[in-house]
Design a protein around this motif. Structure first.
Motif, PDB file in Angstrom:
ATOM      1  N   MET A  35       0.854  -1.184   0.000  1.00  0.00           N
ATOM      2  CA  MET A  35       0.000   0.000   0.000  1.00  0.00           C
ATOM      3  C   MET A  35       0.891   1.235   0.000  1.00  0.00           C
ATOM      4  SD  MET A  35      -1.693   0.214   3.823  1.00  0.00           S
ATOM      5  CE  MET A  35      -0.692   0.362   5.305  1.00  0.00           C
ATOM      6  N   GLU A  36       0.317   2.358  -0.415  1.00  0.00           N
ATOM      7  CA  GLU A  36       1.082   3.594  -0.527  1.00  0.00           C
ATOM      8  C   GLU A  36       0.558   4.673   0.415  1.00  0.00           C
ATOM      9  OE1 GLU A  36       2.033   1.149  -3.742  1.00  0.00           O
ATOM     10  OE2 GLU A  36       0.037   2.016  -3.517  1.00  0.00           O
ATOM     11  N   TYR A  37       1.441   5.609   0.700  1.00  0.00           N
ATOM     12  CA  TYR A  37       1.091   6.781   1.521  1.00  0.00           C
ATOM     13  C   TYR A  37       1.463   8.047   0.750  1.00  0.00           C
ATOM     14  CZ  TYR A  37       1.338  10.347   5.171  1.00  0.00           C
ATOM     15  OH  TYR A  37       1.164  11.488   5.912  1.00  0.00           O
ATOM     16  N   ASP A  38       0.552   9.006   0.756  1.00  0.00           N
ATOM     17  CA  ASP A  38       0.836  10.326   0.197  1.00  0.00           C
ATOM     18  C   ASP A  38       0.336  11.375   1.172  1.00  0.00           C
ATOM     19  OD1 ASP A  38       1.958   9.909  -2.580  1.00  0.00           O
ATOM     20  OD2 ASP A  38       0.143   8.699  -2.716  1.00  0.00           O
ATOM     21  N   GLU A  39       1.150  12.388   1.393  1.00  0.00           N
ATOM     22  CA  GLU A  39       0.770  13.448   2.324  1.00  0.00           C
ATOM     23  C   GLU A  39      -0.534  14.097   1.875  1.00  0.00           C
ATOM     24  OE1 GLU A  39       3.446  16.606   4.647  1.00  0.00           O
ATOM     25  OE2 GLU A  39       3.198  17.112   2.519  1.00  0.00           O
ATOM     26  N   GLY A  40      -1.456  14.255   2.789  1.00  0.00           N
ATOM     27  CA  GLY A  40      -2.760  14.811   2.482  1.00  0.00           C
ATOM     28  C   GLY A  40      -3.793  13.772   2.121  1.00  0.00           C
ATOM     29  N   LYS A  41      -3.337  12.585   1.790  1.00  0.00           N
ATOM     30  CA  LYS A  41      -4.248  11.499   1.415  1.00  0.00           C
ATOM     31  C   LYS A  41      -4.186  10.343   2.403  1.00  0.00           C
ATOM     32  CE  LYS A  41      -5.439   8.608  -2.600  1.00  0.00           C
ATOM     33  NZ  LYS A  41      -5.082   8.265  -4.019  1.00  0.00           N
ATOM     34  N   TRP A  43      -2.720   6.655   3.952  1.00  0.00           N
ATOM     35  CA  TRP A  43      -2.495   5.342   3.361  1.00  0.00           C
ATOM     36  C   TRP A  43      -3.646   4.985   2.431  1.00  0.00           C
ATOM     37  CZ3 TRP A  43       2.099   3.315   3.449  1.00  0.00           C
ATOM     38  CH2 TRP A  43       2.958   3.587   4.523  1.00  0.00           C
ATOM     39  N   HIS A  44      -3.323   4.347   1.324  1.00  0.00           N
ATOM     40  CA  HIS A  44      -4.376   4.006   0.358  1.00  0.00           C
ATOM     41  C   HIS A  44      -3.943   2.815  -0.495  1.00  0.00           C
ATOM     42  CE1 HIS A  44      -2.067   5.905  -2.997  1.00  0.00           C
ATOM     43  NE2 HIS A  44      -1.685   6.758  -2.063  1.00  0.00           N
ATOM     44  N   ASP A  45      -4.914   2.258  -1.204  1.00  0.00           N
ATOM     45  CA  ASP A  45      -4.691   1.162  -2.153  1.00  0.00           C
ATOM     46  C   ASP A  45      -4.022  -0.054  -1.513  1.00  0.00           C
ATOM     47  OD1 ASP A  45      -5.836   2.516  -4.316  1.00  0.00           O
ATOM     48  OD2 ASP A  45      -3.980   3.596  -4.705  1.00  0.00           O
ATOM     49  N   ALA A  46      -4.579  -0.501  -0.396  1.00  0.00           N
ATOM     50  CA  ALA A  46      -4.072  -1.720   0.242  1.00  0.00           C
ATOM     51  C   ALA A  46      -4.434  -2.918  -0.627  1.00  0.00           C
ATOM     52  CB  ALA A  46      -4.673  -1.875   1.634  1.00  0.00           C
ATOM     53  N   ARG A  47      -3.432  -3.749  -0.885  1.00  0.00           N
ATOM     54  CA  ARG A  47      -3.684  -4.852  -1.808  1.00  0.00           C
ATOM     55  C   ARG A  47      -2.657  -5.967  -1.600  1.00  0.00           C
ATOM     56  NH1 ARG A  47      -0.966  -0.677  -3.786  1.00  0.00           N
ATOM     57  NH2 ARG A  47       0.730  -0.941  -5.292  1.00  0.00           N
ATOM     58  N   ILE A  48      -3.066  -7.155  -1.994  1.00  0.00           N
ATOM     59  CA  ILE A  48      -2.164  -8.296  -2.077  1.00  0.00           C
ATOM     60  C   ILE A  48      -2.086  -8.690  -3.541  1.00  0.00           C
ATOM     61  CG2 ILE A  48      -1.850 -10.729  -1.503  1.00  0.00           C
ATOM     62  CD1 ILE A  48      -3.100 -10.135   1.214  1.00  0.00           C
ATOM     63  N   VAL A  49      -0.862  -8.758  -4.037  1.00  0.00           N
ATOM     64  CA  VAL A  49      -0.641  -8.998  -5.468  1.00  0.00           C
ATOM     65  C   VAL A  49       0.382 -10.109  -5.635  1.00  0.00           C
ATOM     66  CG1 VAL A  49      -1.203  -6.614  -6.096  1.00  0.00           C
ATOM     67  CG2 VAL A  49       1.174  -7.230  -5.548  1.00  0.00           C
ATOM     68  N   PRO A  50       0.504 -10.664  -6.844  1.00  0.00           N
ATOM     69  CA  PRO A  50       1.538 -11.677  -7.071  1.00  0.00           C
ATOM     70  C   PRO A  50       2.926 -11.137  -6.740  1.00  0.00           C
ATOM     71  CG  PRO A  50      -0.049 -11.709  -8.864  1.00  0.00           C
ATOM     72  CD  PRO A  50      -0.386 -10.510  -8.023  1.00  0.00           C
ATOM     73  N   VAL A 153       9.791  12.881   4.560  1.00  0.00           N
ATOM     74  CA  VAL A 153       9.103  12.032   3.585  1.00  0.00           C
ATOM     75  C   VAL A 153       7.645  12.455   3.416  1.00  0.00           C
ATOM     76  CG1 VAL A 153       8.298   9.676   3.172  1.00  0.00           C
ATOM     77  CG2 VAL A 153      10.624  10.075   3.997  1.00  0.00           C
ATOM     78  N   LYS A 154       7.222  12.583   2.177  1.00  0.00           N
ATOM     79  CA  LYS A 154       5.831  12.909   1.875  1.00  0.00           C
ATOM     80  C   LYS A 154       5.116  11.764   1.166  1.00  0.00           C
ATOM     81  CE  LYS A 154       6.967  17.822   1.453  1.00  0.00           C
ATOM     82  NZ  LYS A 154       6.552  18.115   2.827  1.00  0.00           N
ATOM     83  N   SER A 155       5.887  10.818   0.627  1.00  0.00           N
ATOM     84  CA  SER A 155       5.326   9.634  -0.018  1.00  0.00           C
ATOM     85  C   SER A 155       6.089   8.411   0.471  1.00  0.00           C
ATOM     86  CB  SER A 155       5.439   9.720  -1.545  1.00  0.00           C
ATOM     87  OG  SER A 155       4.702  10.831  -2.049  1.00  0.00           O
ATOM     88  N   ALA A 156       5.363   7.333   0.714  1.00  0.00           N
ATOM     89  CA  ALA A 156       5.997   6.120   1.236  1.00  0.00           C
ATOM     90  C   ALA A 156       5.280   4.887   0.715  1.00  0.00           C
ATOM     91  CB  ALA A 156       6.000   6.126   2.766  1.00  0.00           C
ATOM     92  N   VAL A 157       5.964   3.764   0.813  1.00  0.00           N
ATOM     93  CA  VAL A 157       5.410   2.472   0.425  1.00  0.00           C
ATOM     94  C   VAL A 157       5.580   1.518   1.603  1.00  0.00           C
ATOM     95  CG1 VAL A 157       5.574   0.509  -1.157  1.00  0.00           C
ATOM     96  CG2 VAL A 157       5.984   2.837  -1.999  1.00  0.00           C
TER      97      VAL A 157
END
Length: 356
Positions: A35-41, A43-50, A153-157
């Motif tokens: 999942m990703e993090y963006d400042e102002g938004k 954490w978002h788009d939590a997912r399990i992928v191959p 940091v303003k964006s993270a994974v």
């Protein structure tokens, strides 16, 4: 933080490895959490992928300024075939402490555990059942701002990957030899010693290599200011039984607050042992070795659980601890903790988390 975790299953599942040939961190399961993090938004788009490679910008913060933290824990298969983790909420709390120190975004503790649970449940066939095997879990986070310049940091994974691992002790629970390191230091108070970040480990490689070249398994770190107080052994916390007192270095800010360390302390105290978290000088340790007061010594951490110390090298002096044999207390800790983890011993502390 109540976010849906979307699951995309692999179209090409891999064959499971032979449990008798498992090493550590060499084979990975079919899926990973992201999942990703963006400042102002947030954490978002939590997912399990191959499981697979990821794309990272060459200017990403993690490459240039070491904006990275991680955790390590395991999932265990019980004799009944159930799967459980050991104190995952503690990993969530420690990761948030590391995140705060490194100016990375924190994660809701319950969601952290939910992400682990969801991934392990999906990969349950990857949790080996052979004795002393487990599924190692590596949650990690890194800054991903795609521009240079020293900045917060303003964006993270955030990701979790998983790897089936074999027994840490393929040849038995044998004592190791360690050497007091007098040149390099692992961390200093006010630094990042209590955070589980990659820089702490990268900075330890030189001393570890030097010890290995001299025939020793690990180094015993001293504090970075006075160079006189014991802190950690290799990448583990350390404990000493001096007389009837179990001594482990106090958490002064330069020592990682280990979850196995915490569990050892709580277990020992519950059984009536005298446990002290305090400063322990190398001079006091040397005197205890010379007088025979040092009865046992061991490192403790997720990978090994406990690692008995049989020889301690201080300068030109080599001391043998407990005839270079595993001690009663060390064995008791190992048997009890691994028994709880693999479900062969009753969990009287509420440490086990059962995977759904």
């Amino acid at each position: 933080m109540d976010m849906e975790i979307k699951i995309t299953k692999t179209a090409n599942p891999k064959a499971k490895p032979d449990p008798d040939t498992l090493g550590f961190g060499q084979i990975f399961t079919d899926h990973m959490f992201m999942m990703e993090y963006d400042e102002g938004k947030g954490w978002h788009d939590a997912r399990i992928v191959p499981f697979g490679e990821i794309s990272v910008h060459p200017a990403s913060t993690v490459f240039h300024y070491g904006a990275e933290i991680f955790e390590g824990l395991k999932a265990y298969r019980t004799p009944e075939g159930n799967i459980q983790m050991f104190r995952p909420i503690e990993n969530a709390r420690r990761m948030n402490n590391s995140a705060e120190r490194m100016c990375l975004p924190t994660i809701d503790e319950d969601f952290f555990v939910k992400a682990l649970d969801t991934l392990v449940s999906l990969e349950r066939d990857w949790v080996p059942s052979a004795p002393n095997t487990s599924l190692y879990l590596r949650p990690f986070m890194f800054g991903n701002d795609p521009f240079l310049g020293v900045h917060t940091v303003k964006s993270a994974v955030f990701m979790i990957i998983a790897s089936p691992v074999g027994s840490y002790y393929k040849e038995g629970l044998n004592p190791v030899s360690i050497m007091v390191e007098t040149e390099d230091v692992r961390a200093v108070r006010g630094g990042t010693g209590y955070a589980k970040c990659g820089g702490n480990y990268g900075a330890s490689f030189r001393a570890g290599k030097k010890a290995e070249e001299k025939g020793y398994s690990q180094v015993l770190w001293l504090d970075g200011v006075e160079r006189k107080y014991v802190e950690e052994v290799g990448a583990m916390n350390v404990m000493f039984m001096i007389g009837d007192e179990v001594v482990t270095p106090a958490l002064t800010g330069s020592i990682l607050p280990g979850i196995t360390r915490k569990s050892c302390i709580e277990l020992l105290k519950s059984r009536g042992y005298n446990v002290s978290e305090r400063l322990l000088s190398v001079d006091e340790l040397k005197a205890a070795c010379a007088s025979g007061a040092l009865r046992e010594a061991w490192g403790c951490g997720t990978a090994a659980v406990v690692s008995p110390i049989g020889h301690l090298v201080i300068g030109d002096d080599v001391y043998t601890i407990n005839n270079n044999e595993i001690g009663k207390v060390t064995q008791e800790l190992y048997d009890t903790l691994t028994g709880i983890q693999w479900g062969t011993e009753k969990d009287e502390f509420g440490w086990v988390y059962k995977v759904k």
